[in-house]
Design a protein around this motif. Structure first.
Motif, mmCIF file in Angstrom:
data_model
loop_
_atom_site.group_PDB
_atom_site.id
_atom_site.type_symbol
_atom_site.label_atom_id
_atom_site.label_comp_id
_atom_site.label_asym_id
_atom_site.label_seq_id
_atom_site.Cartn_x
_atom_site.Cartn_y
_atom_site.Cartn_z
ATOM 1 N N PHE A 6 30.567 -29.164 37.784
ATOM 2 C CA PHE A 6 29.414 -28.284 37.588
ATOM 3 C C PHE A 6 29.443 -27.438 36.334
ATOM 4 N N GLU A 7 30.461 -27.579 35.505
ATOM 5 C CA GLU A 7 30.437 -26.904 34.204
ATOM 6 C C GLU A 7 31.462 -27.541 33.277
ATOM 7 N N ASN A 8 31.076 -27.630 32.023
ATOM 8 C CA ASN A 8 31.934 -28.273 31.023
ATOM 9 C C ASN A 8 31.499 -27.715 29.666
ATOM 10 N N PRO A 9 32.446 -27.345 28.807
ATOM 11 C CA PRO A 9 32.074 -26.675 27.547
ATOM 12 C C PRO A 9 31.099 -27.470 26.674
ATOM 13 N N THR A 10 31.243 -28.800 26.623
ATOM 14 C CA THR A 10 30.314 -29.593 25.798
ATOM 15 C C THR A 10 28.905 -29.489 26.378
ATOM 16 N N VAL A 11 28.820 -29.692 27.703
ATOM 17 C CA VAL A 11 27.501 -29.658 28.344
ATOM 18 C C VAL A 11 26.908 -28.246 28.215
ATOM 19 N N MET A 12 27.752 -27.235 28.364
ATOM 20 C CA MET A 12 27.248 -25.850 28.340
ATOM 21 C C MET A 12 26.679 -25.469 26.963
ATOM 22 N N ALA A 13 27.255 -26.017 25.912
ATOM 23 C CA ALA A 13 26.717 -25.731 24.564
ATOM 24 C C ALA A 13 25.300 -26.295 24.460
ATOM 25 N N ILE A 14 25.086 -27.470 25.044
ATOM 26 C CA ILE A 14 23.766 -28.117 24.977
ATOM 27 C C ILE A 14 22.791 -27.374 25.891
ATOM 28 N N GLU A 15 23.299 -26.896 27.025
ATOM 29 C CA GLU A 15 22.455 -26.094 27.933
ATOM 30 C C GLU A 15 21.949 -24.842 27.201
ATOM 31 N N ASP A 16 22.850 -24.203 26.462
ATOM 32 C CA ASP A 16 22.442 -22.978 25.742
ATOM 33 C C ASP A 16 21.415 -23.311 24.651
ATOM 34 N N LYS A 17 21.588 -24.460 24.008
ATOM 35 C CA LYS A 17 20.634 -24.857 22.970
ATOM 36 C C LYS A 17 19.243 -25.077 23.575
ATOM 37 N N ILE A 18 19.196 -25.771 24.702
ATOM 38 C CA ILE A 18 17.891 -26.058 25.326
ATOM 39 C C ILE A 18 17.262 -24.761 25.850
ATOM 40 N N ALA A 19 18.088 -23.878 26.424
ATOM 41 C CA ALA A 19 17.557 -22.587 26.899
ATOM 42 C C ALA A 19 16.957 -21.815 25.717
ATOM 43 N N ALA A 20 17.633 -21.858 24.568
ATOM 44 C CA ALA A 20 17.122 -21.152 23.382
ATOM 45 C C ALA A 20 15.801 -21.773 22.924
ATOM 46 N N LEU A 21 15.717 -23.097 22.948
ATOM 47 C CA LEU A 21 14.483 -23.766 22.503
ATOM 48 C C LEU A 21 13.307 -23.449 23.421
ATOM 49 N N GLU A 22 13.570 -23.373 24.731
ATOM 50 C CA GLU A 22 12.486 -23.088 25.685
ATOM 51 C C GLU A 22 12.201 -21.591 25.804
ATOM 52 N N GLY A 23 13.148 -20.768 25.326
ATOM 53 C CA GLY A 23 12.971 -19.321 25.475
ATOM 54 C C GLY A 23 13.333 -18.839 26.867
ATOM 55 N N GLY A 24 14.322 -19.497 27.499
ATOM 56 C CA GLY A 24 14.734 -19.115 28.853
ATOM 57 C C GLY A 24 16.034 -18.320 28.855
ATOM 58 N N VAL A 25 16.410 -17.831 30.057
ATOM 59 C CA VAL A 25 17.654 -17.053 30.159
ATOM 60 C C VAL A 25 18.861 -17.945 30.441
ATOM 61 N N GLY A 26 18.612 -19.185 30.821
ATOM 62 C CA GLY A 26 19.728 -20.088 31.101
ATOM 63 C C GLY A 26 19.220 -21.466 31.450
ATOM 64 N N ALA A 27 20.111 -22.449 31.319
ATOM 65 C CA ALA A 27 19.726 -23.834 31.628
ATOM 66 C C ALA A 27 20.895 -24.534 32.297
ATOM 67 N N MET A 28 20.589 -25.577 33.040
ATOM 68 C CA MET A 28 21.633 -26.396 33.657
ATOM 69 C C MET A 28 21.270 -27.865 33.462
ATOM 70 N N CYS A 29 22.168 -28.598 32.825
ATOM 71 C CA CYS A 29 21.914 -30.028 32.628
ATOM 72 C C CYS A 29 22.230 -30.786 33.919
ATOM 73 N N THR A 30 21.580 -31.916 34.085
ATOM 74 C CA THR A 30 21.790 -32.769 35.257
ATOM 75 C C THR A 30 21.992 -34.205 34.778
ATOM 76 N N SER A 31 22.447 -35.064 35.684
ATOM 77 C CA SER A 31 22.778 -36.423 35.258
ATOM 78 C C SER A 31 21.551 -37.304 35.046
ATOM 79 N N SER A 32 20.359 -36.829 35.417
ATOM 80 C CA SER A 32 19.114 -37.558 35.145
ATOM 81 C C SER A 32 17.947 -36.590 35.280
ATOM 82 N N GLY A 33 16.798 -37.024 34.811
ATOM 83 C CA GLY A 33 15.596 -36.210 34.986
ATOM 84 C C GLY A 33 15.244 -36.098 36.465
ATOM 85 N N GLN A 34 15.467 -37.177 37.212
ATOM 86 C CA GLN A 34 15.191 -37.149 38.653
ATOM 87 C C GLN A 34 16.007 -36.057 39.336
#
Ligand SMILES: Cc1ncc(COP(=O)(O)O)c(C=O)c1O
Length: 420
Positions: free
Chosen positions: A54-82
């Protein structure tokens, strides 16, 4: 930072001598100095890393990037869009409750919400996205926990009136979840129009290169989970030493709860390598989106002029049903166009099989131009009547315009149209 800059720099700032590129941390586990340190992490998992389910530094860096792009307070990546769609809803809705969804959403989401959720005793009430606020309001029941729609719907290409949907949801003290896959934060930031949660299939434009399947959930931090409708956010969580999410995590309560409960239990977290590949796509997202839009508008205009095409749907095209809404919500209409070829299924297939540059793919939003024939491929099990009911014309071709030179794309279309 503006979007182009965020795409390159948000989420990862290397210190002296650290790698320039987000490194792949290919480790399931993390080391601690003492058992007391491990215990402390279990008391508050947000303080350090526990385990790569449920957490990994590589994934978390990308989560922070997407949160910044959307203007959110946080993001969580998942293994698929579904998985993102599933968990964005299960985080706030349980057996015996319901959700309201726009009827114009991705077919996989329809399956999930209409059929699989039914087995979980969660009802999904579908609404026409063009319905009035009063009609939308009527669909919401006392046990409804969320409203969901897509910014640019796949494959209908309708544009969601996000402000209208947000007003209705908020009047009933429930959040609006928007699937922003086709628009991406470069073309639309749903939080600016009142959406509370944004989800994506990152397998599409965000990746762009067709090299990873993934999803993401982004939290705006704006929804008031203490309004009485969501006791799981204010009452103690038995599975986490009685943590109260809003009290402990404030604005990030939704996204932290999603990670601590759902990702812990379901475990559909992406691999570090997938996140690394996704980041390669994200770095050029802003520049790519502009070019997809430019190429697609040119192609849509070309189709509009062709006497072999019955109809063209593209919200960026003047006269399109969703042109005005598109102007309000989108900085561009993305690269996906729907066309109906005159002569039905047979001609549509002939056109597609005659394309030389564009490829036949069960995919969309690729960097390479690709096409799909819903009646003969994804929906081939449906009868003529069922196709009609689903709004799928046998001659419909979903045309996903890529980043090849526009003249090459047009030449390919011209030679394929000449075959029919
Ligand atoms: C709008 C939308 N949402 C969600 C999904 C599901 O994403 P994935 O294929 O990554 O599971 C898709 C897939 O096409 C999609 O187009």
């Amino acid at each position: 930072m503006k979007d182009e800059t965020k795409c390159l720099h948000a989420g990862y700032t290397p210190k002296n001598t650290e790698p320039r590129v987000v490194p792949i941390v290919q480790s399931t586990t993390y080391v601690y100095d003492s058992t007391a340190d491990v215990a402390a992490v279990f008391d508050d998992p947000t303080k350090s890393l526990i385990y790569s389910r449920f957490e990994n530094p590589t994934v978390m860096a990308i989560e922070d990037k997407i949160a910044a792009l959307e203007g959110g307070v946080g993001a969580m990546c998942t293994s698929s869009g579904q998985a993102a769609t599933l968990m964005s809803i299960l985080n706030i809705c349980k057996s015996g409750e319901s959700i309201v969804a726009s009827s114009q959403i991705y077919g996989g989401s329809v399956n999930l919400l209409a059929y699989t959720f039914k087995k979980l005793n969660i009802e999904c009430i579908f609404v026409d996205p063009d319905a009035s606020e009063e009609e939308l309001s009527k669909a919401i029941k006392p046990n409804t926990k969320a409203v969901i729609g897509e910014t640019i719907a796949n494959p209908a290409l309708s544009v969601l009136d996000i402000e209208k949907f947000a007003r209705v949801a908020h009047k009933h003290n429930i959040p609006l979840i928007v699937d922003n896959t086709f628009a991406t934060p470069v073309l639309c930031k749903p939080f600016e129009f009142g959406a509370d949660i944004v989800i994506h299939s990152t397998s599409k434009y965000m990746d762009g290169h067709a090299v990873q399947v993934g999803g993401v959930i982004v939290d705006s931090g704006n929804f008031d989970w203490t309004n009485g409708n969501f006791p799981e956010f204010t009452e103690p969580d038995e599975s986490y030493h009685g943590i109260r999410y809003v009290e402990t995590y404030g604005k990030a309560a939704y996204i932290i709860k999603a990670r601590m409960q759902l990702m812990r239990d379901f475990g559909c977290y992406p691999a570090a390598h997938s996140a690394f590949l996704l980041n390669m796509g994200l770095e050029t997202l802003a520049v790519r989106m502009k070019q997809y839009c430019e190429n697609a508008l040119t192609v849509a205009k070309f189709f509009k002029e062709s006497d072999k095409i019955e109809s063209v749907t593209y919200p960026g095209l003047e006269g399109d049903k969703y042109y005005e809404l598109g102007k309000k919500y989108l900085k561009g209409a993305s690269g996906v166009i729907a066309i109906v070829i005159k002569g039905g299924k047979e001609k549509a297939i002939k056109f597609m099989d005659s394309l030389k540059l564009a490829s036949n793919e069960v995919h969309v939003a690729d960097i390479r131009t690709c096409v799909l024939h819903p009646a003969g491929e994804t929906h081939r099990q449906l009868t003529e009547e069922q196709l009609k009911a689903a709004g799928i014309n046998p001659g419909l071709v979903r045309f996903s315009v890529g980043l090849e030179n526009i003249e090459d794309i047009l030449d390919d279309i011209k030679q394929a149209l000449a075959q029919i």
